[in-house]
Write a protein that holds these residues in place. Structure first.
Motif, PDB file in Angstrom:
ATOM      1  N   ALA A  31       0.828  -1.206   0.000  1.00 15.82           N
ATOM      2  CA  ALA A  31       0.000   0.000   0.000  1.00 15.82           C
ATOM      3  C   ALA A  31       0.862   1.256   0.000  1.00 15.82           C
ATOM      4  O   ALA A  31       0.565   2.237  -0.700  1.00 15.82           O
ATOM      5  N   MET A  32       1.928   1.248   0.783  1.00 20.24           N
ATOM      6  CA  MET A  32       2.825   2.396   0.833  1.00 20.24           C
ATOM      7  C   MET A  32       3.547   2.610  -0.495  1.00 20.24           C
ATOM      8  O   MET A  32       3.991   3.722  -0.798  1.00 20.24           O
ATOM      9  N   ALA A  33       3.671   1.558  -1.292  1.00 22.00           N
ATOM     10  CA  ALA A  33       4.359   1.648  -2.582  1.00 22.00           C
ATOM     11  C   ALA A  33       3.433   2.067  -3.723  1.00 22.00           C
ATOM     12  O   ALA A  33       3.867   2.200  -4.868  1.00 22.00           O
ATOM     13  N   MET A  34       2.168   2.289  -3.428  1.00 18.46           N
ATOM     14  CA  MET A  34       1.207   2.677  -4.476  1.00 18.46           C
ATOM     15  C   MET A  34       1.612   4.009  -5.126  1.00 18.46           C
ATOM     16  O   MET A  34       2.204   4.875  -4.491  1.00 18.46           O
ATOM     17  N   LYS A  35       1.275   4.154  -6.388  1.00 25.42           N
ATOM     18  CA  LYS A  35       1.636   5.350  -7.143  1.00 25.42           C
ATOM     19  C   LYS A  35       0.868   6.574  -6.631  1.00 25.42           C
ATOM     20  O   LYS A  35      -0.254   6.461  -6.125  1.00 25.42           O
ATOM     21  N   THR A  36       1.499   7.747  -6.799  1.00 26.41           N
ATOM     22  CA  THR A  36       0.861   9.002  -6.368  1.00 26.41           C
ATOM     23  C   THR A  36       1.028  10.079  -7.439  1.00 26.41           C
ATOM     24  O   THR A  36       1.224  11.249  -7.130  1.00 26.41           O
ATOM     25  N   GLY A  37       0.957   9.675  -8.704  1.00 32.69           N
ATOM     26  CA  GLY A  37       1.212  10.605  -9.805  1.00 32.69           C
ATOM     27  C   GLY A  37       0.105  11.605 -10.057  1.00 32.69           C
ATOM     28  O   GLY A  37       0.350  12.662 -10.635  1.00 32.69           O
ATOM     29  N   ASN A  38      -1.101  11.287  -9.633  1.00 30.72           N
ATOM     30  CA  ASN A  38      -2.206  12.220  -9.828  1.00 30.72           C
ATOM     31  C   ASN A  38      -3.123  12.174  -8.609  1.00 30.72           C
ATOM     32  O   ASN A  38      -2.923  11.370  -7.697  1.00 30.72           O
ATOM     33  N   GLU A  39      -4.132  13.028  -8.614  1.00 31.65           N
ATOM     34  CA  GLU A  39      -5.004  13.153  -7.454  1.00 31.65           C
ATOM     35  C   GLU A  39      -5.732  11.852  -7.139  1.00 31.65           C
ATOM     36  O   GLU A  39      -5.873  11.463  -5.974  1.00 31.65           O
ATOM     37  N   ALA A  40      -6.198  11.174  -8.176  1.00 25.09           N
ATOM     38  CA  ALA A  40      -6.923   9.922  -7.972  1.00 25.09           C
ATOM     39  C   ALA A  40      -6.028   8.866  -7.335  1.00 25.09           C
ATOM     40  O   ALA A  40      -6.458   8.132  -6.430  1.00 25.09           O
ATOM     41  N   GLU A  41      -4.791   8.769  -7.796  1.00 23.40           N
ATOM     42  CA  GLU A  41      -3.853   7.801  -7.232  1.00 23.40           C
ATOM     43  C   GLU A  41      -3.512   8.153  -5.790  1.00 23.40           C
ATOM     44  O   GLU A  41      -3.402   7.265  -4.931  1.00 23.40           O
ATOM     45  N   ARG A  42      -3.349   9.436  -5.521  1.00 24.90           N
ATOM     46  CA  ARG A  42      -3.039   9.849  -4.146  1.00 24.90           C
ATOM     47  C   ARG A  42      -4.195   9.506  -3.206  1.00 24.90           C
ATOM     48  O   ARG A  42      -3.977   8.993  -2.105  1.00 24.90           O
ATOM     49  N   ASN A  43      -5.406   9.804  -3.650  1.00 20.93           N
ATOM     50  CA  ASN A  43      -6.569   9.494  -2.818  1.00 20.93           C
ATOM     51  C   ASN A  43      -6.722   8.002  -2.591  1.00 20.93           C
ATOM     52  O   ASN A  43      -7.088   7.564  -1.478  1.00 20.93           O
ATOM     53  N   ALA A  44      -6.439   7.209  -3.625  1.00 23.09           N
ATOM     54  CA  ALA A  44      -6.536   5.753  -3.498  1.00 23.09           C
ATOM     55  C   ALA A  44      -5.531   5.226  -2.487  1.00 23.09           C
ATOM     56  O   ALA A  44      -5.842   4.342  -1.671  1.00 23.09           O
ATOM     57  N   LYS A  45      -4.328   5.774  -2.518  1.00 23.20           N
ATOM     58  CA  LYS A  45      -3.294   5.333  -1.572  1.00 23.20           C
ATOM     59  C   LYS A  45      -3.684   5.712  -0.142  1.00 23.20           C
ATOM     60  O   LYS A  45      -3.552   4.892   0.782  1.00 23.20           O
ATOM     61  N   ILE A  46      -4.154   6.929   0.043  1.00 15.99           N
ATOM     62  CA  ILE A  46      -4.560   7.368   1.379  1.00 15.99           C
ATOM     63  C   ILE A  46      -5.647   6.455   1.938  1.00 15.99           C
ATOM     64  O   ILE A  46      -5.573   6.002   3.091  1.00 15.99           O
ATOM     65  N   GLU A  47      -6.663   6.183   1.136  1.00 16.89           N
ATOM     66  CA  GLU A  47      -7.772   5.353   1.604  1.00 16.89           C
ATOM     67  C   GLU A  47      -7.319   3.922   1.899  1.00 16.89           C
ATOM     68  O   GLU A  47      -7.790   3.313   2.868  1.00 16.89           O
ATOM     69  N   LYS A  48      -6.426   3.388   1.081  1.00 20.79           N
ATOM     70  CA  LYS A  48      -5.949   2.019   1.306  1.00 20.79           C
ATOM     71  C   LYS A  48      -5.162   1.916   2.609  1.00 20.79           C
ATOM     72  O   LYS A  48      -5.398   1.016   3.429  1.00 20.79           O
ATOM     73  N   VAL A  49      -4.223   2.832   2.794  1.00 20.05           N
ATOM     74  CA  VAL A  49      -3.413   2.797   4.016  1.00 20.05           C
ATOM     75  C   VAL A  49      -4.284   3.054   5.237  1.00 20.05           C
ATOM     76  O   VAL A  49      -4.151   2.377   6.267  1.00 20.05           O
ATOM     77  N   LYS A  50      -5.202   4.010   5.144  1.00 16.38           N
ATOM     78  CA  LYS A  50      -6.115   4.277   6.260  1.00 16.38           C
ATOM     79  C   LYS A  50      -6.922   3.034   6.629  1.00 16.38           C
ATOM     80  O   LYS A  50      -7.116   2.737   7.811  1.00 16.38           O
ATOM     81  N   SER A  51      -7.377   2.306   5.621  1.00 16.78           N
ATOM     82  CA  SER A  51      -8.177   1.112   5.901  1.00 16.78           C
ATOM     83  C   SER A  51      -7.361   0.058   6.635  1.00 16.78           C
ATOM     84  O   SER A  51      -7.871  -0.628   7.534  1.00 16.78           O
ATOM     85  N   ILE A  52      -6.083  -0.058   6.278  1.00 18.98           N
ATOM     86  CA  ILE A  52      -5.206  -1.002   6.981  1.00 18.98           C
ATOM     87  C   ILE A  52      -4.991  -0.536   8.419  1.00 18.98           C
ATOM     88  O   ILE A  52      -5.034  -1.332   9.366  1.00 18.98           O
ATOM     89  N   TYR A  53      -4.756   0.771   8.591  1.00 22.81           N
ATOM     90  CA  TYR A  53      -4.593   1.315   9.940  1.00 22.81           C
ATOM     91  C   TYR A  53      -5.809   0.991  10.814  1.00 22.81           C
ATOM     92  O   TYR A  53      -5.673   0.574  11.970  1.00 22.81           O
ATOM     93  N   VAL A  54      -6.993   1.207  10.261  1.00 24.41           N
ATOM     94  CA  VAL A  54      -8.215   0.984  11.033  1.00 24.41           C
ATOM     95  C   VAL A  54      -8.374  -0.500  11.379  1.00 24.41           C
ATOM     96  O   VAL A  54      -8.722  -0.849  12.518  1.00 24.41           O
TER      97      VAL A  54
END
Length: 338
Positions: free
Chosen positions: A267-290
Motif C-alpha cells: 500500500a505504501m508503494a502505491m503510485k501518487t502521480g495524480n489526485e486519484a492515485e493519491r486518494n486511493a493510496k490514502i484510503e488504502k493505508v487508512k483502511s489497513i490502519y483501522v
C-alpha cells in the motif's frame, strides 16, 4: 492571579506588532507573513502560563523571552517546509512557495538570530541559565530534524527511535517553554524540573496527535491537506506502530494477509502521480490502519502521555486553582484528539 483571558490578551498584543525591521523588505516580509498567519502560540502560551503560576502580573522580564519561543519555532517551520517540500502551512502558501527557496533560507536564518535577541532580554539574574536552556534546546531540535531525515532512508524505524526523535524535534521545545517561564518567575530548581517534564510528556502527546490528525483529521480544522504523511511515506507514529504491530501479529499467526506487513508495504508503494492515485493510496493505508486498530492505539498513547504530564504537574504541589490552569492548557492543546 493571572488568568487565561489575560494570557490570551498578552499573546495577542505581543504578536500584533512583532517588531521586525522594515528593510530590506525581501528579508523581513516573510517573517511578518509567518507570524501573521498565526497558529495556536502553544509555546509562548505555555511559557506565560508557567510564569503565571508564581506571579500575579506580567512584566517586561517575561514578554520578549516568551516571544522568542514562537520566533524560534517559526524559524524551524520555514526551514522544515523547504526540507519537506510542503506547499501549505496553516492553510496558506509556505514561505519558499510564496517567495523562493533562497529567500526562505535567509529569512529563516535571521528569524533564528532574532529569537536570541529576544531571549537575551531575560533578567540578568537568570540569564546564564536561560541561555543555556534555550541553546541546548535549539541544538536538540536540529538533532531531532536530522533523525527525522535519517528515517526517510530506512524501511523500518523502531518505536523507541521514533519516540526519541519526536522528543528532540517537538517535545523539548515545549519542555523548555514551561521551564523558562518558571525560571524567570523565580521558581526553585525542583519545580522547574517538574515543569520541564510536564512539557516534555505533553510535547510527545502533541506530536502523536499531530501524526494522528494528518491521517484522520479534518482539513478545515487541521490547516493542511489530510494524508500528506501517507503520500510521502513519512515515518509517522501511525506508520511506525503499524509496521511494528503487523509484524508482531504475523509472527503470532493471528492476522489476515490483507493487513499484514507485506500488504502494508504494498500500500505504501502505491503510485501518487495524480489526485486519484493519491486518494486511493490514502484510503488504502487508512483502511489497513483501522483494521489494525492503529487509530485507537494512537488515541491511547496520547491519553497516556497526557496523564504522565499531569502526574508531573501534580508533583509540584501547586494550589488547586493553579494546577487546574495547567490541566486546562493540556486539555486545550490536545482537544482535537482527546
Amino acid at each position: 492571579m493571572i488568568n487565561e483571558a489575560q494570557i490570551e490578551e498578552t499573546l495577542n498584543g505581543l504578536f500584533e506588532n512583532p517588531g521586525f525591521a522594515a528593510e530590506p523588505a525581501g528579508l523581513y516580509d516573510p517573517l511578518r507573513y509567518m507570524i501573521g498567519i498565526g497558529g495556536k502560540r502553544v509555546r509562548p502560551r505555555l511559557c506565560l502560563t508557567a510564569y503565571s503560576l508564581f506571579k500575579d502580573s506580567f512584566s517586561d522580564e517575561i514578554l520578549q523571552p516568551a516571544a522568542a519561543l514562537e520566533v524560534f519555532h517559526t524559524f524551524t517551520l520555514i526551514h522544515d517546509d523547504i526540507m519537506d517540500n510542503s506547499d501549505m502551512r496553516r492553510s496558506q502558501p509556505t514561505v519558499w512557495k510564496k517567495w523562493n527557496g533562497n529567500t526562505a533560507i535567509l529569512s529563516g536564518d535571521v528569524m533564528c538570530i532574532d529569537s536570541y535577541r529576544r531571549i537575551a532580554k531575560a533578567p540578568v539574574k537568570v540569564l546564564p541559565q536561560v541561555l543555556e536552556l534555550f541553546t541546548a534546546t535549539a541544538a536538540q531540535v536540529c538533532e531531532g530534524q536530522q533523525y527525522d531525515m535519517n528515517f526517510e532512508e530506512m524501511k523500518e524505524v523502531p518505536m523507541e527511535d521514533y519516540m526519541k526523535m519526536i522528543g528532540l524535534k517537538t517535545a523539548v521545545l515545549l519542555a523548555c517553554s514551561a521551564k523558562l517561564g518558571a525560571l524567570i518567575a523565580g521558581a526553585d530548581e525542583r519545580t522547574c524540573d517538574y515543569l520541564y517534564r510536564f512539557g516534555y510528556s505533553l510535547g510527545l502527546a502533541f506530536q502523536i496527535a499531530d501524526d494522528y490528525l494528518d491521517t484522520f483529521g479534518d482539513t478545515n480544522v487541521f490547516g493542511k491537506k489530510i494524508g500528506g504523511d501517507i503520500i510521502n511515506n513519512k515515518k509517522s507514529w501511525l506508520l511506525t506502530r503499524a509496521i511494528e504491530k503487523s509484524g508482531e501479529m504475523e509472527k503470532s499467526g493471528v492476522i489476515s494477509h490483507s493487513i499484514g506487513k507485506t500488504a502494508l508495504q504494498a500500500a505504501m508503494a502505491m503510485k501518487t502521480g495524480n489526485e486519484a492515485e493519491r486518494n486511493a493510496k490514502i484510503e488504502k493505508v487508512k483502511s489497513i490502519y483501522v483494521e489494525l486498530g492503529i487509530d485507537e492505539d494512537a488515541k491511547y498513547e496520547i491519553i497516556k502521555q497526557h496523564a504522565q504530564a499531569m502526574d508531573f504537574a501534580g508533583m509540584i504541589g501547586l494550589p488547586r486553582v493553579r494546577y487546574e490552569m495547567l490541566h486546562r492548557y493540556a486539555d486545550r492543546l490536545l482537544g482535537r484528539t482527546k
